[in-house]
Design a protein around this motif. Structure first.
Motif, PDB file in Angstrom:
ATOM      1  N   GLY A  37       0.801  -1.213   0.000  1.00 21.38           N
ATOM      2  CA  GLY A  37       0.000   0.000   0.000  1.00 21.38           C
ATOM      3  C   GLY A  37       0.834   1.264   0.000  1.00 21.38           C
ATOM      4  O   GLY A  37       2.058   1.224   0.138  1.00 21.38           O
ATOM      5  N   ASN A  38       0.164   2.386  -0.169  1.00 23.99           N
ATOM      6  CA  ASN A  38       0.777   3.714  -0.107  1.00 23.99           C
ATOM      7  C   ASN A  38      -0.085   4.548   0.831  1.00 23.99           C
ATOM      8  O   ASN A  38      -1.210   4.908   0.477  1.00 23.99           O
ATOM      9  CB  ASN A  38       0.826   4.356  -1.501  1.00 23.99           C
ATOM     10  N   PRO A  39       0.402   4.843   2.036  1.00 21.52           N
ATOM     11  CA  PRO A  39      -0.401   5.545   3.048  1.00 21.52           C
ATOM     12  C   PRO A  39      -1.099   6.789   2.498  1.00 21.52           C
ATOM     13  O   PRO A  39      -0.489   7.620   1.839  1.00 21.52           O
ATOM     14  CB  PRO A  39       0.623   5.907   4.119  1.00 21.52           C
ATOM     15  N   GLY A  40      -2.401   6.859   2.762  1.00 23.06           N
ATOM     16  CA  GLY A  40      -3.207   7.987   2.338  1.00 23.06           C
ATOM     17  C   GLY A  40      -3.638   7.941   0.883  1.00 23.06           C
ATOM     18  O   GLY A  40      -4.497   8.703   0.467  1.00 23.06           O
ATOM     19  N   PHE A  41      -3.058   7.028   0.103  1.00 26.50           N
ATOM     20  CA  PHE A  41      -3.355   6.950  -1.327  1.00 26.50           C
ATOM     21  C   PHE A  41      -4.040   5.634  -1.695  1.00 26.50           C
ATOM     22  O   PHE A  41      -5.114   5.622  -2.278  1.00 26.50           O
ATOM     23  CB  PHE A  41      -2.077   7.148  -2.139  1.00 26.50           C
ATOM     24  N   ALA A  42      -3.404   4.521  -1.397  1.00 29.90           N
ATOM     25  CA  ALA A  42      -3.940   3.194  -1.719  1.00 29.90           C
ATOM     26  C   ALA A  42      -3.685   2.281  -0.521  1.00 29.90           C
ATOM     27  O   ALA A  42      -2.540   2.140  -0.089  1.00 29.90           O
ATOM     28  CB  ALA A  42      -3.284   2.629  -2.967  1.00 29.90           C
ATOM     29  N   PRO A  43      -4.723   1.672   0.027  1.00 30.80           N
ATOM     30  CA  PRO A  43      -4.544   0.855   1.234  1.00 30.80           C
ATOM     31  C   PRO A  43      -3.727  -0.400   0.976  1.00 30.80           C
ATOM     32  O   PRO A  43      -3.671  -0.910  -0.141  1.00 30.80           O
ATOM     33  CB  PRO A  43      -5.982   0.499   1.632  1.00 30.80           C
ATOM     34  N   PRO A  44      -3.102  -0.912   2.026  1.00 33.13           N
ATOM     35  CA  PRO A  44      -2.370  -2.175   1.893  1.00 33.13           C
ATOM     36  C   PRO A  44      -3.350  -3.319   1.655  1.00 33.13           C
ATOM     37  O   PRO A  44      -4.476  -3.309   2.157  1.00 33.13           O
ATOM     38  CB  PRO A  44      -1.661  -2.323   3.241  1.00 33.13           C
ATOM     39  N   PRO A  81      -3.995 -10.413   6.081  1.00 34.37           N
ATOM     40  CA  PRO A  81      -4.694 -11.694   6.168  1.00 34.37           C
ATOM     41  C   PRO A  81      -6.021 -11.638   6.939  1.00 34.37           C
ATOM     42  O   PRO A  81      -7.003 -12.226   6.489  1.00 34.37           O
ATOM     43  CB  PRO A  81      -3.682 -12.609   6.857  1.00 34.37           C
ATOM     44  N   ALA A  82      -6.073 -10.948   8.054  1.00 35.92           N
ATOM     45  CA  ALA A  82      -7.318 -10.922   8.842  1.00 35.92           C
ATOM     46  C   ALA A  82      -8.474 -10.344   8.027  1.00 35.92           C
ATOM     47  O   ALA A  82      -9.612 -10.811   8.131  1.00 35.92           O
ATOM     48  CB  ALA A  82      -7.116 -10.131  10.130  1.00 35.92           C
ATOM     49  N   PHE A  83      -8.201  -9.346   7.222  1.00 32.31           N
ATOM     50  CA  PHE A  83      -9.230  -8.738   6.376  1.00 32.31           C
ATOM     51  C   PHE A  83      -9.784  -9.753   5.387  1.00 32.31           C
ATOM     52  O   PHE A  83     -10.992  -9.951   5.281  1.00 32.31           O
ATOM     53  CB  PHE A  83      -8.636  -7.530   5.645  1.00 32.31           C
ATOM     54  N   TRP A  84      -8.904 -10.409   4.648  1.00 32.98           N
ATOM     55  CA  TRP A  84      -9.327 -11.358   3.618  1.00 32.98           C
ATOM     56  C   TRP A  84      -9.968 -12.594   4.237  1.00 32.98           C
ATOM     57  O   TRP A  84     -10.928 -13.139   3.692  1.00 32.98           O
ATOM     58  CB  TRP A  84      -8.160 -11.728   2.716  1.00 32.98           C
ATOM     59  N   GLN A  85      -9.451 -13.046   5.381  1.00 32.33           N
ATOM     60  CA  GLN A  85     -10.004 -14.224   6.037  1.00 32.33           C
ATOM     61  C   GLN A  85     -11.399 -13.967   6.598  1.00 32.33           C
ATOM     62  O   GLN A  85     -12.171 -14.906   6.797  1.00 32.33           O
ATOM     63  CB  GLN A  85      -9.059 -14.698   7.141  1.00 32.33           C
ATOM     64  N   ALA A  86     -11.748 -12.720   6.842  1.00 29.73           N
ATOM     65  CA  ALA A  86     -13.073 -12.377   7.358  1.00 29.73           C
ATOM     66  C   ALA A  86     -14.135 -12.357   6.259  1.00 29.73           C
ATOM     67  O   ALA A  86     -15.325 -12.248   6.557  1.00 29.73           O
ATOM     68  CB  ALA A  86     -13.027 -11.023   8.066  1.00 29.73           C
ATOM     69  N   MET A 120     -12.433   5.201   3.905  1.00 31.24           N
ATOM     70  CA  MET A 120     -12.268   4.030   4.767  1.00 31.24           C
ATOM     71  C   MET A 120     -11.037   4.218   5.636  1.00 31.24           C
ATOM     72  O   MET A 120     -10.156   5.011   5.324  1.00 31.24           O
ATOM     73  CB  MET A 120     -12.151   2.759   3.927  1.00 31.24           C
ATOM     74  N   THR A 121     -11.005   3.478   6.715  1.00 36.39           N
ATOM     75  CA  THR A 121      -9.834   3.447   7.585  1.00 36.39           C
ATOM     76  C   THR A 121      -9.269   2.044   7.538  1.00 36.39           C
ATOM     77  O   THR A 121      -9.993   1.071   7.737  1.00 36.39           O
ATOM     78  CB  THR A 121     -10.203   3.836   9.022  1.00 36.39           C
ATOM     79  N   VAL A 122      -7.976   1.946   7.256  1.00 40.06           N
ATOM     80  CA  VAL A 122      -7.299   0.665   7.144  1.00 40.06           C
ATOM     81  C   VAL A 122      -6.064   0.717   8.029  1.00 40.06           C
ATOM     82  O   VAL A 122      -5.204   1.588   7.857  1.00 40.06           O
ATOM     83  CB  VAL A 122      -6.896   0.372   5.683  1.00 40.06           C
ATOM     84  N   ASP A 123      -6.002  -0.193   8.976  1.00 42.71           N
ATOM     85  CA  ASP A 123      -4.873  -0.250   9.913  1.00 42.71           C
ATOM     86  C   ASP A 123      -4.593   1.117  10.539  1.00 42.71           C
ATOM     87  O   ASP A 123      -3.446   1.541  10.655  1.00 42.71           O
ATOM     88  CB  ASP A 123      -3.614  -0.785   9.226  1.00 42.71           C
ATOM     89  N   GLY A 124      -5.656   1.831  10.898  1.00 48.77           N
ATOM     90  CA  GLY A 124      -5.530   3.128  11.545  1.00 48.77           C
ATOM     91  C   GLY A 124      -5.276   4.291  10.606  1.00 48.77           C
ATOM     92  O   GLY A 124      -5.241   5.437  11.042  1.00 48.77           O
TER      93      GLY A 124
END
Length: 149
Positions: free
Chosen positions: A47-54, A58-63, A83-87
């Motif tokens: 990812g690129n902070p503020g531009f494209a999320p990481p 794994p927890a995201f995809w596994q959910a 959206m908020t991703v990893d804070g």
């Protein structure tokens, strides 16, 4: 679709007398991801902070019940919103649709994201991508399908 990649694959197949890959398992999803997605999401989905999320979360995809369908839908339709991703907040996020990617190529990318970055057993096929394409969810449905952070 990356034309240089496709041209190289076709040339290699003609030289070797081989055929083009028939399914996602025979197409290199890592290379396709790096050619089509890493410009924003970085190699390895960092990812690129503020531009494209990481994407290496794994927890995201596994959910998710169907992570490869989600990846296919986002690539086909694009995604926008906040959206908020990893804070990290991604305000006004706008991922454009990538219409030139063939179903088998997109299946390989989705499988790479779900398996390699998401540590799941999920895999996609050209047929499953075609089904997603035929029943494409809208942006609101894609945003609602995201697991909570």
């Amino acid at each position: 679709m990356n034309l240089n990649y496709l041209a190289a694959r076709i040339a290699g197949c003609l030289i070797l007398g081989a055929s083009l890959p028939a399914n996602a398992q025979e197409i290199d999803g890592t290379t396709l991801f790096n050619d089509n997605c890493a410009v924003c999401h970085a190699e390895g989905g960092l990812g690129n902070p503020g531009f494209a999320p990481p994407l290496n979360r794994p927890a995201f995809w596994q959910a998710m019940d169907a992570p490869t369908d989600y990846v296919a839908a986002v690539v086909i339709a694009g995604l926008h919103g906040t959206m908020t991703v990893d804070g990290q907040m991604y305000a006004g996020l706008r991922m454009p649709p990538l219409p030139g990617i063939e179903d088998a190529e997109l299946a390989a990318i989705a499988t790479y994201v779900a398996r390699d970055l998401g540590d799941t057993e999920a895999s996609a096929t050209a047929e499953s991508v075609a089904t997603v394409r035929a029943n494409l969810p809208d942006n609101a449905a894609l945003m609602a399908a995201r697991p909570t952070e």
